[in-house]
Design a protein around this motif. Sequence first.
Motif, PDB file in Angstrom:
ATOM      1  N   GLY A 110       0.739  -1.156  -0.044  1.00 55.34           N
ATOM      2  CA  GLY A 110       0.030   0.094   0.044  1.00 55.34           C
ATOM      3  C   GLY A 110       1.079   1.184   0.043  1.00 55.34           C
ATOM      4  O   GLY A 110       0.269   2.502   0.525  1.00 55.34           O
ATOM      5  N   GLU A 111       1.970   1.066  -0.654  1.00 56.20           N
ATOM      6  CA  GLU A 111       3.073   2.445  -0.282  1.00 56.20           C
ATOM      7  C   GLU A 111       2.771   3.289  -1.557  1.00 56.20           C
ATOM      8  O   GLU A 111       2.480   4.422  -1.322  1.00 56.20           O
ATOM      9  N   VAL A 112       2.364   3.014  -2.666  1.00 54.04           N
ATOM     10  CA  VAL A 112       2.057   3.776  -3.758  1.00 54.04           C
ATOM     11  C   VAL A 112       0.772   3.027  -4.312  1.00 54.04           C
ATOM     12  O   VAL A 112       0.707   2.294  -5.069  1.00 54.04           O
ATOM     13  N   PRO A 113      -0.305   3.992  -4.031  1.00 52.74           N
ATOM     14  CA  PRO A 113      -1.661   3.446  -4.479  1.00 52.74           C
ATOM     15  C   PRO A 113      -1.692   3.413  -5.961  1.00 52.74           C
ATOM     16  O   PRO A 113      -1.316   4.583  -6.552  1.00 52.74           O
ATOM     17  N   GLU A 114      -2.461   2.646  -6.588  1.00 53.11           N
ATOM     18  CA  GLU A 114      -2.479   2.729  -8.016  1.00 53.11           C
ATOM     19  C   GLU A 114      -3.619   3.955  -8.338  1.00 53.11           C
ATOM     20  O   GLU A 114      -4.419   4.086  -7.799  1.00 53.11           O
ATOM     21  N   THR A 115      -3.207   4.615  -9.290  1.00 53.28           N
ATOM     22  CA  THR A 115      -3.921   5.974  -9.796  1.00 53.28           C
ATOM     23  C   THR A 115      -4.761   5.356 -11.066  1.00 53.28           C
ATOM     24  O   THR A 115      -4.131   4.759 -11.942  1.00 53.28           O
ATOM     25  N   THR A 116      -5.790   5.899 -10.964  1.00 52.54           N
ATOM     26  CA  THR A 116      -6.718   5.621 -11.890  1.00 52.54           C
ATOM     27  C   THR A 116      -7.296   6.815 -12.634  1.00 52.54           C
ATOM     28  O   THR A 116      -7.498   7.772 -11.881  1.00 52.54           O
ATOM     29  N   ILE A 117      -7.299   6.874 -14.075  1.00 54.26           N
ATOM     30  CA  ILE A 117      -8.024   8.037 -14.629  1.00 54.26           C
ATOM     31  C   ILE A 117      -9.371   8.056 -14.811  1.00 54.26           C
ATOM     32  O   ILE A 117      -9.628   6.938 -15.679  1.00 54.26           O
ATOM     33  N   PRO A 118     -10.126   8.576 -14.308  1.00 61.58           N
ATOM     34  CA  PRO A 118     -11.903   8.469 -14.729  1.00 61.58           C
ATOM     35  C   PRO A 118     -12.103   8.340 -16.155  1.00 61.58           C
ATOM     36  O   PRO A 118     -11.410   9.431 -16.931  1.00 61.58           O
ATOM     37  N   PRO A 119     -12.950   7.620 -16.723  1.00 56.00           N
ATOM     38  CA  PRO A 119     -13.556   7.827 -18.176  1.00 56.00           C
ATOM     39  C   PRO A 119     -13.904   9.182 -18.302  1.00 56.00           C
ATOM     40  O   PRO A 119     -14.600   9.774 -17.583  1.00 56.00           O
ATOM     41  N   GLU A 120     -13.696   9.633 -19.477  1.00 51.02           N
ATOM     42  CA  GLU A 120     -14.256  11.152 -19.911  1.00 51.02           C
ATOM     43  C   GLU A 120     -16.024  10.702 -20.125  1.00 51.02           C
ATOM     44  O   GLU A 120     -16.264   9.789 -20.406  1.00 51.02           O
ATOM     45  N   PRO A 121     -16.447  11.744 -19.801  1.00 50.13           N
ATOM     46  CA  PRO A 121     -18.002  11.644 -19.647  1.00 50.13           C
ATOM     47  C   PRO A 121     -18.202  11.722 -21.043  1.00 50.13           C
ATOM     48  O   PRO A 121     -17.717  12.232 -22.019  1.00 50.13           O
ATOM     49  N   ALA A 122     -19.503  10.956 -21.425  1.00 46.35           N
ATOM     50  CA  ALA A 122     -20.130  10.689 -22.713  1.00 46.35           C
ATOM     51  C   ALA A 122     -20.495  12.284 -23.125  1.00 46.35           C
ATOM     52  O   ALA A 122     -21.152  12.741 -22.494  1.00 46.35           O
ATOM     53  N   PRO A 123     -20.470  12.573 -24.286  1.00 51.69           N
ATOM     54  CA  PRO A 123     -21.002  13.951 -24.778  1.00 51.69           C
ATOM     55  C   PRO A 123     -22.432  13.806 -24.847  1.00 51.69           C
ATOM     56  O   PRO A 123     -22.855  12.761 -25.224  1.00 51.69           O
ATOM     57  N   ASP A 124     -22.938  14.923 -24.386  1.00 50.72           N
ATOM     58  CA  ASP A 124     -24.577  14.865 -24.364  1.00 50.72           C
ATOM     59  C   ASP A 124     -24.848  15.270 -25.806  1.00 50.72           C
ATOM     60  O   ASP A 124     -24.542  16.394 -26.547  1.00 50.72           O
ATOM     61  N   HIS A 125     -25.748  14.401 -26.489  1.00 53.13           N
ATOM     62  CA  HIS A 125     -26.402  14.599 -27.664  1.00 53.13           C
ATOM     63  C   HIS A 125     -27.836  15.343 -27.421  1.00 53.13           C
ATOM     64  O   HIS A 125     -28.574  14.481 -26.815  1.00 53.13           O
ATOM     65  N   PRO A 126     -27.862  16.585 -27.799  1.00 55.00           N
ATOM     66  CA  PRO A 126     -29.351  16.906 -27.772  1.00 55.00           C
ATOM     67  C   PRO A 126     -30.347  16.373 -28.507  1.00 55.00           C
ATOM     68  O   PRO A 126     -30.085  15.823 -29.822  1.00 55.00           O
ATOM     69  N   ARG A 127     -31.578  16.138 -28.086  1.00 55.44           N
ATOM     70  CA  ARG A 127     -32.588  15.494 -28.791  1.00 55.44           C
ATOM     71  C   ARG A 127     -33.260  16.251 -30.024  1.00 55.44           C
ATOM     72  O   ARG A 127     -33.256  17.608 -29.849  1.00 55.44           O
ATOM     73  N   ASN A 128     -33.446  15.639 -30.972  1.00 59.15           N
ATOM     74  CA  ASN A 128     -34.047  16.555 -32.267  1.00 59.15           C
ATOM     75  C   ASN A 128     -35.469  16.680 -31.802  1.00 59.15           C
ATOM     76  O   ASN A 128     -36.064  15.441 -31.899  1.00 59.15           O
ATOM     77  N   TYR A 129     -35.981  17.862 -31.652  1.00 60.12           N
ATOM     78  CA  TYR A 129     -37.207  17.867 -31.317  1.00 60.12           C
ATOM     79  C   TYR A 129     -37.854  18.030 -32.554  1.00 60.12           C
ATOM     80  O   TYR A 129     -37.723  18.819 -33.487  1.00 60.12           O
ATOM     81  N   SER A 130     -39.092  17.726 -32.730  1.00 55.36           N
ATOM     82  CA  SER A 130     -40.341  17.975 -33.967  1.00 55.36           C
ATOM     83  C   SER A 130     -40.857  19.107 -33.755  1.00 55.36           C
ATOM     84  O   SER A 130     -40.685  19.891 -32.782  1.00 55.36           O
ATOM     85  N   GLU A 131     -41.342  19.643 -34.923  1.00 50.07           N
ATOM     86  CA  GLU A 131     -42.280  20.975 -34.824  1.00 50.07           C
ATOM     87  C   GLU A 131     -43.201  20.825 -33.755  1.00 50.07           C
ATOM     88  O   GLU A 131     -43.508  21.943 -33.354  1.00 50.07           O
ATOM     89  N   ASN A 132     -43.794  19.730 -33.670  1.00 56.74           N
ATOM     90  CA  ASN A 132     -45.064  19.715 -32.752  1.00 56.74           C
ATOM     91  C   ASN A 132     -44.528  19.873 -31.384  1.00 56.74           C
ATOM     92  O   ASN A 132     -45.140  20.507 -30.517  1.00 56.74           O
ATOM     93  N   ASP A 133     -43.308  19.357 -31.096  1.00 52.51           N
ATOM     94  CA  ASP A 133     -42.778  19.532 -29.698  1.00 52.51           C
ATOM     95  C   ASP A 133     -42.455  20.882 -29.413  1.00 52.51           C
ATOM     96  O   ASP A 133     -42.487  21.346 -28.264  1.00 52.51           O
ATOM     97  N   LEU A 134     -41.842  21.549 -30.402  1.00 54.23           N
ATOM     98  CA  LEU A 134     -41.555  22.994 -30.057  1.00 54.23           C
ATOM     99  C   LEU A 134     -42.626  23.755 -29.964  1.00 54.23           C
ATOM    100  O   LEU A 134     -42.877  24.981 -28.990  1.00 54.23           O
TER     101      LEU A 134
END
Length: 84
Positions: free
Chosen positions: A46-70
């Motif tokens: 336990g002298e040198v703890p293993e460092t882990t790099i967190p994964p990059e967050p997934a990019p947010d993809h905006p939902r394509n709204y229809s004309e009726n939704d808008l």
Amino acid sequence: GVVQFVVGLIVGGSIVALLFIVIAPSRRVRAEKPLDRDVETQLLLGEVPETTIPPEPAPDHPRNYSENDLAELRRLGQSSRRKR
């Protein structure tokens, strides 16, 4: 006689399952490439703890709204302004 047979069957199945749980993973572990001696020692002590790099967050993809939704969103916005 039947009770002893059923109990023996259950105990025998349990022993086989336990052996399968213990032996099967050990083959995969033995097949893995071993760690370097220094790295293994550091991790175990336990002298040198293993460092882990967190994964990059997934990019947010905006939902394509229809004309009726808008149009519905616009109506909601207008009705909330009227209530004020």
